[in-house]
Design an enzyme around this catalytic site. Sequence first.
Site, PDB file in Angstrom:
ATOM      1  N   HIS A  12      -3.728   6.909   1.233  1.00 22.61           N
ATOM      2  CA  HIS A  12      -3.962   5.612   0.595  1.00 22.61           C
ATOM      3  C   HIS A  12      -5.381   5.177   0.967  1.00 22.61           C
ATOM      4  CE1 HIS A  12      -4.103   1.438  -0.212  1.00 22.61           C
ATOM      5  NE2 HIS A  12      -4.029   1.100   1.065  1.00 22.61           N
ATOM      6  N   ASN A  19     -10.005  -0.876  -2.131  1.00 15.63           N
ATOM      7  CA  ASN A  19      -8.589  -0.636  -1.845  1.00 15.63           C
ATOM      8  C   ASN A  19      -7.768  -1.214  -3.000  1.00 15.63           C
ATOM      9  OD1 ASN A  19      -5.932  -0.901  -0.917  1.00 15.63           O
ATOM     10  ND2 ASN A  19      -6.547  -1.365   1.184  1.00 15.63           N
ATOM     11  N   CYS A  25       0.821  -1.227   0.000  1.00 14.37           N
ATOM     12  CA  CYS A  25       0.000   0.000   0.000  1.00 14.37           C
ATOM     13  C   CYS A  25       0.847   1.266   0.000  1.00 14.37           C
ATOM     14  CB  CYS A  25      -0.945  -0.003   1.191  1.00 14.37           C
ATOM     15  SG  CYS A  25      -2.063  -1.412   1.122  1.00 14.37           S
TER      16      CYS A  25
HETATM   17  O1  UT7 Z   1      -4.419  -1.226   2.860  1.00 20.55           O
HETATM   18  C1  UT7 Z   1      -3.993  -1.453   4.159  1.00 20.55           C
HETATM   19  C2  UT7 Z   1      -4.462  -2.750   4.608  1.00 20.55           C
HETATM   20  N1  UT7 Z   1      -5.768  -2.934   5.082  1.00 20.55           N
HETATM   21  C3  UT7 Z   1      -6.441  -2.144   5.944  1.00 20.55           C
HETATM   22  O2  UT7 Z   1      -6.098  -1.050   6.250  1.00 20.55           O
HETATM   23  C4  UT7 Z   1      -7.667  -2.760   6.577  1.00 20.55           C
HETATM   24  C5  UT7 Z   1      -7.734  -2.493   8.053  1.00 20.55           C
HETATM   25  N2  UT7 Z   1      -8.791  -3.238   8.706  1.00 20.55           N
HETATM   26  C6  UT7 Z   1     -10.098  -3.048   8.430  1.00 20.55           C
HETATM   27  O3  UT7 Z   1     -10.432  -2.246   7.582  1.00 20.55           O
HETATM   28  C7  UT7 Z   1     -11.124  -3.823   9.214  1.00 20.55           C
HETATM   29  O4  UT7 Z   1     -10.482  -4.583  10.189  1.00 20.55           O
HETATM   30  C8  UT7 Z   1     -12.020  -4.766   8.348  1.00 20.55           C
HETATM   31  C9  UT7 Z   1     -12.962  -3.922   7.510  1.00 20.55           C
HETATM   32  C10 UT7 Z   1     -11.170  -5.624   7.450  1.00 20.55           C
HETATM   33  C11 UT7 Z   1     -12.863  -5.699   9.214  1.00 20.55           C
HETATM   34  O5  UT7 Z   1     -13.637  -4.940  10.104  1.00 20.55           O
HETATM   35  P1  UT7 Z   1     -13.637  -5.302  11.659  1.00 20.55           P
HETATM   36  O6  UT7 Z   1     -14.589  -4.403  12.311  1.00 20.55           O
HETATM   37  O7  UT7 Z   1     -12.225  -5.279  12.135  1.00 20.55           O
HETATM   38  O8  UT7 Z   1     -14.220  -6.737  11.639  1.00 20.55           O
HETATM   39  P2  UT7 Z   1     -13.610  -8.103  12.248  1.00 20.55           P
HETATM   40  O9  UT7 Z   1     -12.552  -8.647  11.357  1.00 20.55           O
HETATM   41  O10 UT7 Z   1     -13.300  -7.917  13.689  1.00 20.55           O
HETATM   42  O11 UT7 Z   1     -14.876  -9.037  12.151  1.00 20.55           O
HETATM   43  C12 UT7 Z   1     -16.100  -8.736  12.836  1.00 20.55           C
HETATM   44  C13 UT7 Z   1     -17.132  -9.762  12.429  1.00 20.55           C
HETATM   45  C14 UT7 Z   1     -16.635 -11.195  12.533  1.00 20.55           C
HETATM   46  O12 UT7 Z   1     -17.710 -11.995  12.948  1.00 20.55           O
HETATM   47  P3  UT7 Z   1     -17.857 -12.447  14.478  1.00 20.55           P
HETATM   48  O13 UT7 Z   1     -16.599 -13.224  14.785  1.00 20.55           O
HETATM   49  O14 UT7 Z   1     -17.952 -11.193  15.259  1.00 20.55           O
HETATM   50  O15 UT7 Z   1     -19.097 -13.274  14.466  1.00 20.55           O
HETATM   51  C15 UT7 Z   1     -16.257 -11.546  11.127  1.00 20.55           C
HETATM   52  O16 UT7 Z   1     -16.334 -12.932  10.858  1.00 20.55           O
HETATM   53  O17 UT7 Z   1     -17.486  -9.581  11.055  1.00 20.55           O
HETATM   54  C16 UT7 Z   1     -17.322 -10.804  10.349  1.00 20.55           C
HETATM   55  N3  UT7 Z   1     -16.943 -10.509   8.968  1.00 20.55           N
HETATM   56  C17 UT7 Z   1     -17.847 -10.250   8.005  1.00 20.55           C
HETATM   57  N4  UT7 Z   1     -19.191 -10.206   8.037  1.00 20.55           N
HETATM   58  C18 UT7 Z   1     -19.798  -9.890   6.878  1.00 20.55           C
HETATM   59  C19 UT7 Z   1     -15.695 -10.416   8.438  1.00 20.55           C
HETATM   60  N5  UT7 Z   1     -15.767 -10.089   7.147  1.00 20.55           N
HETATM   61  C20 UT7 Z   1     -17.096  -9.990   6.847  1.00 20.55           C
HETATM   62  C21 UT7 Z   1     -17.806  -9.671   5.690  1.00 20.55           C
HETATM   63  N6  UT7 Z   1     -19.152  -9.624   5.753  1.00 20.55           N
HETATM   64  N7  UT7 Z   1     -17.178  -9.390   4.525  1.00 20.55           N
END
Ligand code: UT7
Length: 332
Positions: free
Chosen positions: A259, A289, A114
């Site tokens: 970014h 992204n 990134c």
């Molecule tokens: O370019 C640089 C690199 N990347 C970034 O900067 C990304 C940084 N991180 C993020 O943007 C966020 O962490 C995400 C958007 C990727 C994820 O959001 P989050 O609030 O951190 O969610 P999480 O990974 O903690 O997951 C929360 C819940 C989980 O379910 P449970 O365990 O609470 O039942 C996941 O399984 O959301 C679930 N989940 C989804 N649900 C629906 C994970 N992905 C999805 C999805 N749709 N696509």
Amino acid sequence: MFHSVIKGVGHYVPERVVTNEELTHYMDTTDEWIQERTGIKERRFFKEGVDTVSSMAAKAAHLALERAEMEASELELIVFATLSPDYAFPGSGVLLQRELGLTNIPALDIRQQCAGFIYALSVADQFIKTGMYKTALVVGSEIQSNIMELSNRGRNVSVIFGDGAGAAVLKVSTEKGKGILSTHLHADGTHAEELVMMHPGSNKQKRITSKMLEDGSMLPFMNGQMVFKNAVQRFPEVINEALKHHNLSTTDLDLLIPHQANLRISEFIQKSMKLREDQVFNNIQKYGNTTAASIPIAMSEAYEQGKIKTNDLLCLAAFGSGFVWASALVRW
Ligand code: UT7
């Protein structure tokens, strides 16, 4: 004293629009979840047989050259940032060179994910500052849709990333206080495996096995929460570092182009740094992204929308896999 000015910017995104609704056909997700957590509404996916990482870069480069009122034959260096090169080797820089009809200028690839575009910009800028080259083409291009799996496995990754390319043409200048004022690069490999695609890597006796295909270890892995926490710390740090270097403050900034990692990250930076909404450019809603391509795509769109004007102070900033983070301050 030589330094670089950005003479032209351009971008290209594949035609195919993939909405959040379309993704719900492949995995358990919803438009609400994706928009609430990331701000993304849609992204572009490449078309096989039409788009390649180097051909998309060439399209972006042609537009940047046109805006710079320059011919490809005037280029003296190509720096290509990508995590999704056309081939394992050689790099995409030489393929782009070939696409541009050039045969004898140096072309190199940068693998800083990134932060790749800012690293690439910095590398090109150093060559121009030393007087070694007078012009350079800097590109970021990614096809990520084919390294992700559109299924429940890794859905936190596959709803975020998209495909596209952006480019900038640099030219030497001696006009004081214009162009790339400084670049600030950082890396800390401590958490390299928190945002990673391990295979096909060289640290296994067999680079690809059927087990790797089955267990998902050939897919990108992201510890989203950890990446998020580090990003919201590093972005303000590296933006402030750039401003402080020139005794400037956030009020001097006309436009921050972060970014496009996640709209929530951009909003956090804007609020925590007390920037006005119109001081921060975002287009992740349309493209997701696009990793190394996100900053040049955003720069090119901001330029098209008249949001970058002569003499504006621009800050580019990025954080990503590595971890690597970087910023650049530019007087347009
Ligand atoms: O370019 C640089 C690199 N990347 C970034 O900067 C990304 C940084 N991180 C993020 O943007 C966020 O962490 C995400 C958007 C990727 C994820 O959001 P989050 O609030 O951190 O969610 P999480 O990974 O903690 O997951 C929360 C819940 C989980 O379910 P449970 O365990 O609470 O039942 C996941 O399984 O959301 C679930 N989940 C989804 N649900 C629906 C994970 N992905 C999805 C999805 N749709 N696509």
